[in-house]
Design a protein around this motif. Structure first.
Motif, PDB file in Angstrom:
ATOM      1  N   LEU A  17      12.371 -12.112  44.523  1.00 21.58           N
ATOM      2  CA  LEU A  17      13.465 -12.778  45.170  1.00 21.58           C
ATOM      3  C   LEU A  17      14.824 -12.675  44.479  1.00 21.58           C
ATOM      4  CD1 LEU A  17      14.492 -13.445  47.936  1.00 21.58           C
ATOM      5  CD2 LEU A  17      13.891 -16.097  47.333  1.00 21.58           C
ATOM      6  N   LEU A  18      14.538 -13.455  43.193  1.00 23.39           N
ATOM      7  CA  LEU A  18      15.704 -13.222  42.397  1.00 23.39           C
ATOM      8  C   LEU A  18      16.341 -11.970  42.100  1.00 23.39           C
ATOM      9  CD1 LEU A  18      17.590 -15.202  40.512  1.00 23.39           C
ATOM     10  CD2 LEU A  18      16.030 -14.906  38.857  1.00 23.39           C
ATOM     11  N   LEU A  19      15.388 -10.891  41.661  1.00 30.26           N
ATOM     12  CA  LEU A  19      15.926  -9.474  41.337  1.00 30.26           C
ATOM     13  C   LEU A  19      16.551  -9.128  42.516  1.00 30.26           C
ATOM     14  CD1 LEU A  19      12.961  -8.375  39.221  1.00 30.26           C
ATOM     15  CD2 LEU A  19      15.181  -8.911  38.237  1.00 30.26           C
ATOM     16  N   ALA A  20      16.022  -9.270  43.638  1.00 33.45           N
ATOM     17  CA  ALA A  20      16.593  -8.659  44.763  1.00 33.45           C
ATOM     18  C   ALA A  20      17.898  -9.198  45.177  1.00 33.45           C
ATOM     19  CB  ALA A  20      15.775  -8.816  46.138  1.00 33.45           C
ATOM     20  N   ILE A  21      18.234 -10.538  44.806  1.00 31.89           N
ATOM     21  CA  ILE A  21      19.443 -11.115  45.205  1.00 31.89           C
ATOM     22  C   ILE A  21      20.497 -10.550  44.043  1.00 31.89           C
ATOM     23  CG2 ILE A  21      20.814 -13.416  44.950  1.00 31.89           C
ATOM     24  CD1 ILE A  21      18.198 -14.731  46.002  1.00 31.89           C
ATOM     25  N   LEU A  22      19.945 -10.524  42.743  1.00 29.25           N
ATOM     26  CA  LEU A  22      20.961  -9.895  41.765  1.00 29.25           C
ATOM     27  C   LEU A  22      21.159  -8.386  42.094  1.00 29.25           C
ATOM     28  CD1 LEU A  22      19.253 -11.335  38.436  1.00 29.25           C
ATOM     29  CD2 LEU A  22      21.604 -11.931  39.556  1.00 29.25           C
ATOM     30  N   TYR A  23      20.396  -7.706  42.618  1.00 31.92           N
ATOM     31  CA  TYR A  23      20.517  -6.296  42.649  1.00 31.92           C
ATOM     32  C   TYR A  23      21.706  -6.055  43.716  1.00 31.92           C
ATOM     33  CZ  TYR A  23      19.439  -1.523  44.419  1.00 31.92           C
ATOM     34  OH  TYR A  23      19.652  -0.037  44.704  1.00 31.92           O
ATOM     35  N   PHE A  24      21.430  -6.828  44.822  1.00 25.18           N
ATOM     36  CA  PHE A  24      22.606  -6.676  46.161  1.00 25.18           C
ATOM     37  C   PHE A  24      23.768  -7.346  45.832  1.00 25.18           C
ATOM     38  CE2 PHE A  24      18.401  -5.656  48.509  1.00 25.18           C
ATOM     39  CZ  PHE A  24      18.705  -4.767  48.760  1.00 25.18           C
ATOM     40  N   GLY A  25      23.742  -8.224  44.863  1.00 21.41           N
ATOM     41  CA  GLY A  25      25.029  -9.171  44.419  1.00 21.41           C
ATOM     42  C   GLY A  25      25.795  -8.089  43.534  1.00 21.41           C
ATOM     43  N   VAL A  26      24.994  -7.300  42.626  1.00 17.56           N
ATOM     44  CA  VAL A  26      25.825  -6.329  41.824  1.00 17.56           C
ATOM     45  C   VAL A  26      26.537  -5.097  42.908  1.00 17.56           C
ATOM     46  CG1 VAL A  26      25.469  -4.520  40.092  1.00 17.56           C
ATOM     47  CG2 VAL A  26      24.661  -6.942  39.918  1.00 17.56           C
ATOM     48  N   ILE A  27      25.607  -4.663  43.691  1.00 14.26           N
ATOM     49  CA  ILE A  27      26.152  -3.746  44.735  1.00 14.26           C
ATOM     50  C   ILE A  27      27.194  -4.163  45.370  1.00 14.26           C
ATOM     51  CG2 ILE A  27      25.507  -2.253  46.670  1.00 14.26           C
ATOM     52  CD1 ILE A  27      22.877  -2.090  45.656  1.00 14.26           C
ATOM     53  N   ALA A  28      27.202  -5.376  46.169  1.00 15.81           N
ATOM     54  CA  ALA A  28      28.415  -6.042  46.797  1.00 15.81           C
ATOM     55  C   ALA A  28      29.687  -5.947  45.804  1.00 15.81           C
ATOM     56  CB  ALA A  28      27.935  -7.346  47.359  1.00 15.81           C
ATOM     57  N   ALA A  29      29.429  -6.490  44.616  1.00 22.02           N
ATOM     58  CA  ALA A  29      30.563  -6.828  43.658  1.00 22.02           C
ATOM     59  C   ALA A  29      31.142  -5.284  43.446  1.00 22.02           C
ATOM     60  CB  ALA A  29      30.074  -7.509  42.274  1.00 22.02           C
ATOM     61  N   ILE A  30      30.339  -4.343  43.260  1.00 23.75           N
ATOM     62  CA  ILE A  30      30.800  -3.090  42.971  1.00 23.75           C
ATOM     63  C   ILE A  30      31.775  -2.490  44.177  1.00 23.75           C
ATOM     64  CG2 ILE A  30      30.298  -0.423  42.864  1.00 23.75           C
ATOM     65  CD1 ILE A  30      27.993  -1.419  40.975  1.00 23.75           C
ATOM     66  N   PHE A  31      31.125  -2.734  45.451  1.00 21.25           N
ATOM     67  CA  PHE A  31      31.973  -2.381  46.710  1.00 21.25           C
ATOM     68  C   PHE A  31      33.074  -3.279  46.546  1.00 21.25           C
ATOM     69  CE2 PHE A  31      27.940  -0.507  48.771  1.00 21.25           C
ATOM     70  CZ  PHE A  31      28.430   0.737  48.544  1.00 21.25           C
ATOM     71  N   ALA A  32      33.166  -4.504  46.367  1.00 21.30           N
ATOM     72  CA  ALA A  32      34.488  -5.325  46.593  1.00 21.30           C
ATOM     73  C   ALA A  32      35.500  -4.803  45.539  1.00 21.30           C
ATOM     74  CB  ALA A  32      34.112  -6.701  46.503  1.00 21.30           C
ATOM     75  N   THR A  33      35.021  -4.601  44.368  1.00 16.68           N
ATOM     76  CA  THR A  33      35.941  -4.170  43.647  1.00 16.68           C
ATOM     77  C   THR A  33      36.585  -2.825  43.773  1.00 16.68           C
ATOM     78  OG1 THR A  33      34.616  -5.017  41.446  1.00 16.68           O
ATOM     79  CG2 THR A  33      36.123  -3.585  40.945  1.00 16.68           C
ATOM     80  N   ALA A  34      35.827  -2.002  44.213  1.00 18.24           N
ATOM     81  CA  ALA A  34      36.302  -0.432  44.833  1.00 18.24           C
ATOM     82  C   ALA A  34      37.476  -0.552  45.957  1.00 18.24           C
ATOM     83  CB  ALA A  34      35.235   0.383  45.149  1.00 18.24           C
ATOM     84  N   ILE A  35      36.912  -1.711  46.980  1.00 15.43           N
ATOM     85  CA  ILE A  35      37.796  -1.689  47.942  1.00 15.43           C
ATOM     86  C   ILE A  35      39.024  -2.370  47.543  1.00 15.43           C
ATOM     87  CG2 ILE A  35      38.068  -3.199  50.230  1.00 15.43           C
ATOM     88  CD1 ILE A  35      35.160  -2.535  50.637  1.00 15.43           C
ATOM     89  N   SER A  36      38.983  -3.221  46.621  1.00  9.35           N
ATOM     90  CA  SER A  36      40.381  -3.992  46.177  1.00  9.35           C
ATOM     91  C   SER A  36      41.144  -3.066  45.350  1.00  9.35           C
ATOM     92  CB  SER A  36      39.935  -5.376  45.489  1.00  9.35           C
ATOM     93  OG  SER A  36      39.536  -4.812  44.200  1.00  9.35           O
ATOM     94  N   ASN A  37      40.522  -2.275  44.705  1.00  9.67           N
ATOM     95  CA  ASN A  37      41.430  -1.136  43.938  1.00  9.67           C
ATOM     96  C   ASN A  37      41.860   0.078  44.809  1.00  9.67           C
ATOM     97  OD1 ASN A  37      40.950  -2.804  41.563  1.00  9.67           O
ATOM     98  ND2 ASN A  37      39.422  -1.530  40.910  1.00  9.67           N
ATOM     99  N   GLY A  38      41.419  -0.156  45.879  1.00  8.64           N
ATOM    100  CA  GLY A  38      41.833   1.225  46.699  1.00  8.64           C
ATOM    101  C   GLY A  38      41.082   2.470  46.454  1.00  8.64           C
ATOM    102  N   ASP A  39      39.880   2.387  45.608  1.00  7.49           N
ATOM    103  CA  ASP A  39      39.203   3.498  45.350  1.00  7.49           C
ATOM    104  C   ASP A  39      38.211   4.003  46.455  1.00  7.49           C
ATOM    105  OD1 ASP A  39      40.420   3.570  43.041  1.00  7.49           O
ATOM    106  OD2 ASP A  39      39.098   2.747  41.772  1.00  7.49           O
ATOM    107  N   PHE A  40      38.267   3.097  47.475  1.00  8.06           N
ATOM    108  CA  PHE A  40      37.277   3.488  48.520  1.00  8.06           C
ATOM    109  C   PHE A  40      37.753   4.245  49.400  1.00  8.06           C
ATOM    110  CE2 PHE A  40      33.617   1.692  51.340  1.00  8.06           C
ATOM    111  CZ  PHE A  40      32.511   2.470  51.003  1.00  8.06           C
TER     112      PHE A  40
END
Length: 102
Positions: free
Chosen positions: A79-102
């Motif tokens: 469960l902890l690994l799944a939370i970290l995995y999806f948290g990293v994916i969400a952080a990557i998407f949030a960074t891409a959206i905020s930088n306008g790269d998405f």
């Protein structure tokens, strides 16, 4: 004459299933079987404690309880690994959206 302890084989079976299902299938099913195994182990332990040595099979209860705790720990790690995995994916998407790269 001694009899088999009621619920001792169930506790052992659910303890084994909790580890197998956590490793092979998915964590939530393993966690569910862990809780069921711990519940059966508690009931069987209470039955054994209230008897006057008329039951055998307390070893199965202790082993089932241990296996249930191990299965629950593995499910928690998954469960902890799944939370970290999806948290990293969400952080990557949030960074891409905020930088306008998405």
């Amino acid at each position: 004459m001694q009899q088999p302890l009621p619920g001792s084989s169930n506790a052992l079976t659910f303890g084994i299933l909790s580890i197998v299902l956590t490793l092979l299938c998915c964590g939530p099913f393993g966690a569910i079987f862990s809780f069921i195994g711990l519940s059966n182990a508690k009931t069987a332990q209470q039955t054994y404690d209230q008897s006057n040595g008329e039951y055998t099979g307390i070893e199965n209860v202790k082993t089932g309880k241990t296996l249930s705790y191990v299965g629950l720990a593995i499910a928690g790690v998954y469960l902890l690994l799944a939370i970290l995995y999806f948290g990293v994916i969400a952080a990557i998407f949030a960074t891409a959206i905020s930088n306008g790269d998405f």
